[in-house]
Motif scaffolding. Structure first.
Motif: not given
Length: 778
Positions: A108-124
């Motif tokens: 939680x402190x060191x990580x850059x959490x992967x977000x659900x929009x890494x491909x924009x809204x084109x891929x979910x």
């Protein structure tokens, strides 16, 4: 096609050259659920020293080239992250287990959490647990209803599972179940989908920036992967709802080596309708649907696994009549039915330290039938006196072979290549006719079987030159043999993503797609009566290109805002010629159809909250979609049926405590377009008045806007042998009657000015509908 295979051959040669890489060893293996050992598809593995990483593929596999001294973070949406570290003395194969909902403080402190929009809204990627908790018609969870709540997705009509994606038609959506195409995804005329929620392990929804490994449709990919079954101990679930019940079991055959999962579902509408209809009409009438899913996998060794999967489902509406007296017996049967059968055999193999191979043989079949059958018998002596039968059919059968290869070249370079060959067989609009009596007999079968072979090959590279910049480059080639369109059609794919800072990222994509099959209809319902027509002489493949620009901003931890702007062009779309009479004796489909073009553009917004007791999203789409056919609307541009200008969806789940939660979803869409007569006049023929209608423009009337609120409450409790769950729901909570059909009324005489006027009636389908279901999970 030779050029495509030459390209593929050169690409494979590249895969075998790895002499200049600086990394000395590979960290290879699978990421799994700690409780069920189900593979986690799309989990991320990041080297915390170089900040480079990879994602698990469709089978939960990864390979990361790293330094001998390694420290990596493994994470997956909805699961706690995990840190693994150590010293590599050689290539290492391991299985990483992640637990649901637990987060390690260090991460939680060191990580850059992967977000659900890494491909924009084109891929979910859709969370299966979220799908199960969404309010649904009659309390039946439905993955396709969840997809309809995403931006850029326009639902067809009330209750249906069909939808339009970024201005495309319903047939331009590729539905994959464990990688196998499914032609019909609807139960109960579209009110439910054929996919059992319990059997789904992951759901990926792609509507732009389509990777080269996908092909065959223009608008979207819905990639559903089945669970493999718990290989530790037996689990199951029983669910009983208002109109359907289901059962599911999964567990080991041989612990840690051989597992299975099986689900079955059936409605019981016909159980009640048979006796009621017989009492009222002396006929037995009813409807039911049923489906069955099975999958098993066997681990030969750590590097080789075998899979066998099967799906079978069908719908049937019927009406049976029987009349008997002392001398004769008369039977009449009407039926309407459709269904799918899918079977696949798959072999996964790890080659060396960084190669993953998947080989698949599969079968996919869709059948539709509609008609009646009458028989009359003489009781003494027992003999057939008369018989009349008229049945219509629409069948599609595929036999396919697929081979895919993943090569993790470097920690920042992931290559994929593969090919597939499909033998298609289509029987559109066939009929079976019998007319028999004591004096004459006539039997005939109409319809032609169309066959073609579709060959495709692809090469795809996912490359991250620097941690902030990523490219996905691909090329796909498709050919359709046994037709005049046998030249290769190349489809370039490009996606670029750049992370400006820890909160803001931008993306842009361009992709070309080809589709070798059309779905044509005289209606806009997306009904099973629609006809699948293959590419044939005079009917070319559909073609499209799409350009998308998007951005994603992390407002706060667990709160993201995404935006996409897109433009799409479509060619070789197919419609029935309105001047032709369409029956089931068509000998040349090119003579009764027209080809045209389409254009779509739009803006999509999505605000999502993914952490805390209150989660959900708000999605908005502003879009425009047009069509143009030379033989329709005088050749002028007209709006597409599902050109719905505004689309809003609001979904929220509040977790009261660990056992209780409330979910609400509200949707609003502009009305869909239909064609109404522009004016009319009355003529007198032999003393009878007849209305003659003049249709001035195609899709000249937009129905009233659609909006609906659904609510759901679920409560679970731990029992001695498992967990029981009660789910209560309200569909269309404030009882707004949404338009399903619009039709003109009979002519009335206006008493004030003696003018002939016509009014319209808007008919809805569903009022407020309460639902309750009981589930027991063990």
């Amino acid at each position: 096609m030779n050029r495509a295979f030459s390209l593929l051959f050169m690409f494979v040669l590249l895969l075998n050259t790895n002499g200049s890489f600086a990394q000395k060893a590979s960290l290879t293996g699978y990421v799994v659920d700690a409780t069920t050992n189900e593979k986690l598809i799309g989990a991320t593995i990041q080297d915390l020293t170089t900040l480079r990483g990879v994602a698990t593929n469709e089978y939960g596999f990864f390979s990361l080239r790293t330094q001998n001294e390694y420290k990596c973070r493994i994470s997956y949406v909805g699961y706690g992250s995990k840190i693994i570290q150590g010293t590599l003395t050689g290539d290492t194969l391991l299985t990483v287990e992640l637990a649901k909902g637990l987060e390690i403080a260090e991460v939680t402190v060191t990580a850059d959490r992967k977000r659900s929009f890494d491909n924009g809204l084109s891929s979910m990627k859709l969370n299966p647990e979220m799908i199960k908790n969404l309010p649904a018609l009659f309390g039946e969870s439905d993955v396709l209803k969840a997809i309809q709540l995403q931006p850029g997705t326009q639902p067809c009509r009330e209750g249906t599972s069909g939808f339009s994606v970024r201005g495309g038609s319903n047939d331009q959506n590729l539905f994959l179940l464990d990688g196998i195409p499914v032609y019909n995804v609807n139960h109960l005329f579209g009110f439910f989908s054929v996919f059992s929620p319990y059997a789904i392990n992951s759901a990926t929804y792609i509507k732009g920036a389509m990777p080269a490994r996908y092909g065959g449709r223009l608008s979207s990919v819905i990639d559903l992967r089945l669970k493999e079954g718990n290989n530790e101990k037996l689990h199951g679930q029983i669910t009983a709802g208002i109109i359907a019940s289901s059962i599911a079991l999964d567990g080991p055959v041989i612990k840690d080596k051989w597992s299975f999962i099986v689900t079955a579902r059936r409605t019981y509408l016909d159980v009640f309708s048979r006796p009621i209809s017989y009492i009222i009409t002396k006929q037995q009438a009813g409807y039911y649907f049923q489906d069955f899913t099975f999958k098993t996998n066997y681990e030969i060794n750590k590097k080789n696994k075998l899979f066998l999967s099967f799906y079978g489902g069908n719908d049937k509406a019927f009406m049976n009549y029987r009349d008997k007296d002392k001398t004769s017996l008369y039977k009449r049967k009407y039926e309407l039915g459709w269904g799918n059968k899918i079977a696949a055999f798959r072999w996964n193999s790890i080659w060396g330290k960084s190669l993953f191979s998947n080989t698949t043989l599969y079968y996919s079949n869709y059948k539709y039938n509609n008609g009646n059958h009458e028989k009359g018998y003489s009781i003494n002596p027992d003999s057939l006196m008369q018989e009349h039968k008229l049945m219509f059919y629409n069948n599609v059968t595929d036999f396919g072979f697929k081979w895919d290869l993943d090569y993790y070249v470097l920690s920042n370079l992931h290559l994929r290549t593969g090919f597939d060959a499909i033998a298609h067989s289509y029987t559109p609009g066939a009929s079976d006719f019998i007319n028999y009596n004591a004096s004459s007999e006539l039997r005939s079968k109409q319809g032609r079987k169309y066959r073609n072979i579709e060959l495709s090959a692809y090469a795809e590279a996912d490359y991250t030159p620097i941690p902030k910049l990523n490219f996905n480059l691909g090329l796909r080639s498709t050919s359709s043999y046994l037709t005049e369109y046998n030249r290769p059609m190349f489809q370039p794919r490009l996606l670029a993503r750049y992370r400006i800072n820890k909160r803001l990222s931008i993306s842009s994509s361009y992709d070309v797609n080809v589709q070798n099959v059309h779905l044509v209809s005289n209606t806009n319902y997306g009904a099973p009566t629609d006809l699948w027509l293959p590419v044939m002489d005079g009917i070319p493949p559909q073609y499209s290109w799409q350009f998308t620009v998007g951005a994603n901003y992390q407002i706060a931890q667990g709160i993201d805002l995404g935006i996409d702007v897109y433009k799409k062009e479509l060619t070789n779309l197919l419609e029935f010629n309105p001047t032709e009479i369409i029956d089931h004796n068509v000998t040349n489909w090119a003579d009764v159809t027209l080809t045209g073009t389409g254009e779509a553009k739009g803006l999509e917004l999505m605000l999502e909250k993914s952490t805390g007791d209150l989660t959900g999203w708000i999605a908005y789409t502003l879009s425009k979609s047009d069509r143009r056919f030379n033989g329709i609307n005088n050749g002028d541009v007209f709006p597409f049926s599902y050109d719905r200008r505004h689309n809003i969806s609001v979904v929220s789940t509040y977790k009261i405590d660990k056992n209780k939660e409330i979910t609400a979803s509200w949707v609003y869409t502009s009305g869909y377009n239909i064609t109404l007569n522009y004016n009319w006049y009355v003529i007198n023929i032999d003393g009878y008045q007849q209305v003659v209608e003049n249709y001035a423009e195609r899709n000249n009337y937009r129905t009233p806007a659609y909006h609906r609120l659904d609510l759901s409450y679920s409560a679970s409790k731990q029992k001695k042998r498992g967990v029981r769950t009660w789910t209560f729901g309200l569909y269309n909570t404030y009882n707004h009657i949404n338009p399903f059909v619009v039709y003109p009324n009979m002519l009335d005489e206006n008493e004030t000015n003696s003018e002939t006027i016509r009014t319209l009636t808007v008919a809805g389908l569903f009022p407020i509908i309460p639902s309750v279901s009981y589930g027991f999970k063990f």
